[in-house]
Design an enzyme around this catalytic site. Structure first.
Site, short mmCIF file in Angstrom:
data_model
loop_
_atom_site.label_atom_id
_atom_site.label_comp_id
_atom_site.label_asym_id
_atom_site.label_seq_id
_atom_site.Cartn_x
_atom_site.Cartn_y
_atom_site.Cartn_z
N ALA A 60 1.14 -0.95 0.16
CA ALA A 60 -0.25 -0.04 0.11
C ALA A 60 0.48 1.24 0.08
O ALA A 60 0.47 2.17 -0.64
CB ALA A 60 -1.02 -0.27 1.65
N ARG A 101 -6.04 -0.22 -8.59
CA ARG A 101 -6.14 -1.59 -7.45
C ARG A 101 -6.94 -1.11 -6.14
O ARG A 101 -6.97 0.14 -5.53
CB ARG A 101 -4.66 -1.43 -6.37
CG ARG A 101 -3.80 -1.94 -7.18
CD ARG A 101 -3.13 -3.25 -7.45
NE ARG A 101 -4.15 -4.17 -6.42
CZ ARG A 101 -2.99 -4.77 -5.40
NH1 ARG A 101 -1.97 -4.54 -5.50
NH2 ARG A 101 -3.32 -5.69 -5.12
N GLN A 210 4.11 -13.88 -2.00
CA GLN A 210 4.82 -12.64 -1.19
C GLN A 210 5.86 -12.92 -0.62
O GLN A 210 7.05 -12.66 0.39
CB GLN A 210 4.32 -10.90 -1.14
CG GLN A 210 3.56 -11.25 -2.74
CD GLN A 210 1.61 -11.25 -2.09
OE1 GLN A 210 1.44 -12.91 -2.40
NE2 GLN A 210 1.21 -10.53 -2.38
N ASP A 251 -3.37 -3.05 4.14
CA ASP A 251 -3.73 -1.95 2.68
C ASP A 251 -4.75 -0.60 2.64
O ASP A 251 -4.88 0.24 2.45
CB ASP A 251 -3.92 -3.35 2.31
CG ASP A 251 -3.30 -3.47 1.20
OD1 ASP A 251 -2.49 -3.07 0.05
OD2 ASP A 251 -2.28 -4.17 1.71
#
Length: 361
Positions: A60, A101, A210, A251
Site C-alpha cells: 500500500a 487497485r 509474497q 492496505d
C-alpha cells in the site's frame, strides 16, 4: 536500488541537473524476485498504472508513492499553458491511477494530495508541474521517515520477554512494500538492530507467495534470520511455542480499527488469539480511512483465478474446477492488540480520538 543493504523500490531519477522535468521513475520489478533483480524505467503515467496493476510495484505505501509520481508523469506531458485546461486534463490521469487497485487506501490518499496540490498552487503551468514533482518527492521521503518511526514505536510495543523475540509475519510489509525500511518489517528491522530479535517466521502467503519470495529475500539481504513456513503451519508453530508475537501490515484500516491485509491475515489473527499471542498491525496514518466506519465497507479486490490454479507454467488444478481469488481479508479490531503508526502504538478503539485530527490530505 539499494544502499547499505537498504532497499528502495521506488526512486525518482533525474536524467541530468538541466533536465529535471524529463526525469523518470525506477521501480524494482517485484514479480521477478527472488530469482532475478531487475529495475523497470517508467516514463509515462499509463506505464505506471500498468506497473501497479501487474504488481511490479506492490504494498500500500509503495503504491501510493508510485501513484504520486504517476500523477506527475501524466501532468508533465499535458501540452497547454492554460491553467484551467491543465487542471481539466489532470483529472482523467488521476482517475486512471485510482482505478488500478481498489483496496489500498494509500493509493487514493497520495493521488488526492497531488490533485489538491495542483488546484491550490498558483502560477504558470510550468511552475505547477514542478510543484507536483516536488510533492511526489516529499511523499516519497516522508514515507521512509514514517517507516522508521513505525519500526521504533513497534519495538517499544513488543512483549518485554523473552529477551530475543520470534516474530511471525504474513505477506510482505517491508521495504519493498513502502518507500523503504517497511512497516511490519520496519518493526522487525528495529528489533534486529537493537538485539531483540531471534528469528522471523514468514508465512509463504498464497497465492502470490509474497512472504516466501519478498519477505524472505529482504531478510536474507540484511542477514536477518528467517524461516519460511507454509500458511497452514502457523497454528502448529504457535502451539509448539515457537512464536512470541505477530506483526503484519495493512492496505486499509477502518475508523474502528478493522484492518484489511493480504488474504490469510484474518486466519493468522484468529490463531494468535487462540494461543494468547499478541497480534499487531503496522501501518502509516495514510492507511487509516476515517471515512468508513468498519471493515465491512472496505472494498475487496478479486484477482485473476490463474494466481490460484497455476504456479509458473504448472497447472495445479483439474480443468473444470472453479476458483475464488480475493486478494485481501479483513481482521476485526477485537483481534488486534495495537495498530502501530508513526504516532505510536494505539489500541484500535482509540484510533479516531487520537489520530483523526492529524489526517491531512
Amino acid at each position: 536500488m539499494s544502499s547499505n543493504n537498504q532497499v528502495y523500490p521506488v526512486i525518482w531519477n533525474d536524467q541530468s541537473p538541466a533536465e529535471t522535468l524529463r526525469g523518470h521513475v525506477l521501480l524494482i520489478d517485484q514479480t521477478r524476485l527472488p530469482n532475478e533483480y531487475a529495475v523497470v524505467e517508467i516514463n509515462r503515467y499509463e506505464d505506471m498504472a500498468r506497473a501497479i496493476e501487474t504488481m511490479i510495484v506492490r504494498g500500500a505505501p509503495a503504491i501510493g508513492v508510485a501513484a504520486a509520481y504517476g500523477v506527475y508523469l501524466g501532468a508533465r506531458d499535458i501540452q497547454t499553458t492554460d491553467r484551467g485546461e491543465f487542471l481539466a486534463q489532470l483529472e482523467p490521469i488521476a482517475q486512471r491511477l485510482r482505478a488500478t487497485r481498489p483496496t489500498a487506501v494509500n493509493l487514493f490518499w497520495a493521488i488526492d494530495r497531488m490533485v489538491k496540490t495542483a488546484h491550490q498552487t498558483l502560477g504558470a503551468v510550468a511552475y505547477l508541474k514542478q510543484t507536483l514533482l516536488d510533492t511526489a518527492k516529499a511523499i516519497n521521503a516522508d514515507d521512509v521517515q514514517t517507516c522508521h518511526q513505525i519500526g521504533d514505536h513497534g519495538l517499544e510495543a513488543l512483549p518485554a520477554s523473552p529477551d530475543k523475540l520470534r516474530l511471525l509475519t504474513h505477506c510482505n510489509a517491508g521495504a519493498l512494500a513502502t518507500a523503504g525500511y517497511g512497516t511490519a518489517l520496519g518493526v522487525v528491522r528495529s528489533a534486529w538492530r537493537d538485539g531483540r530479535l531471534e528469528r522471523v517466521y514468514a508465512d509463504e502467503t498464497r497465492p502470490r507467495l509474497q512472504g516466501a519470495k519478498l519477505t524472505a529475500w529482504e531478510c536474507v539481504q540484511e542477514g536477518i534470520p528467517v524461516t519460511v513456513i507454509t500458511d497452514n503451519m502457523a497454528a502448529h508453530c504457535m502451539q509448539r511455542g515457537m512464536i512470541d508475537a505477530v506483526v503484519v501490515g495493512a492496505d486499509r484500516i477502518a475508523a474502528n480499527g478493522d484492518a484489511a491485509n493480504k488474504i490469510g491475515t484474518y486466519s493468522v489473527a484468529l490463531i494468535a488469539k487462540a494461543h494468547n499471542i499478541p497480534f499487531f498491525v503496522a501501518a502509516p496514518l495514510s492507511t487509516i480511512d476515517f471515512a468508513i466506519a468498519d471493515g465491512a465497507q472496505i472494498p475487496i479486490e478479486e484477482r485473476n483465478p490463474s494466481e490460484v490454479h497455476t504456479v509458473g507454467e504448472t497447472l495445479l488444478c483439474p480443468t473444470g474446477a472453479e476458483f475464488y481469488n480475493p486478494a485481501f481479508d479483513v481482521t476485526p479490531a477485537a483481534l488486534i492488540k495495537a495498530i502501530i503508526t508513526e504516532y505510536g502504538a494505539i489500541a484500535p478503539a482509540a484510533l479516531k480520538d487520537q489520530l483523526a485530527s492529524k489526517q491531512v490530505v
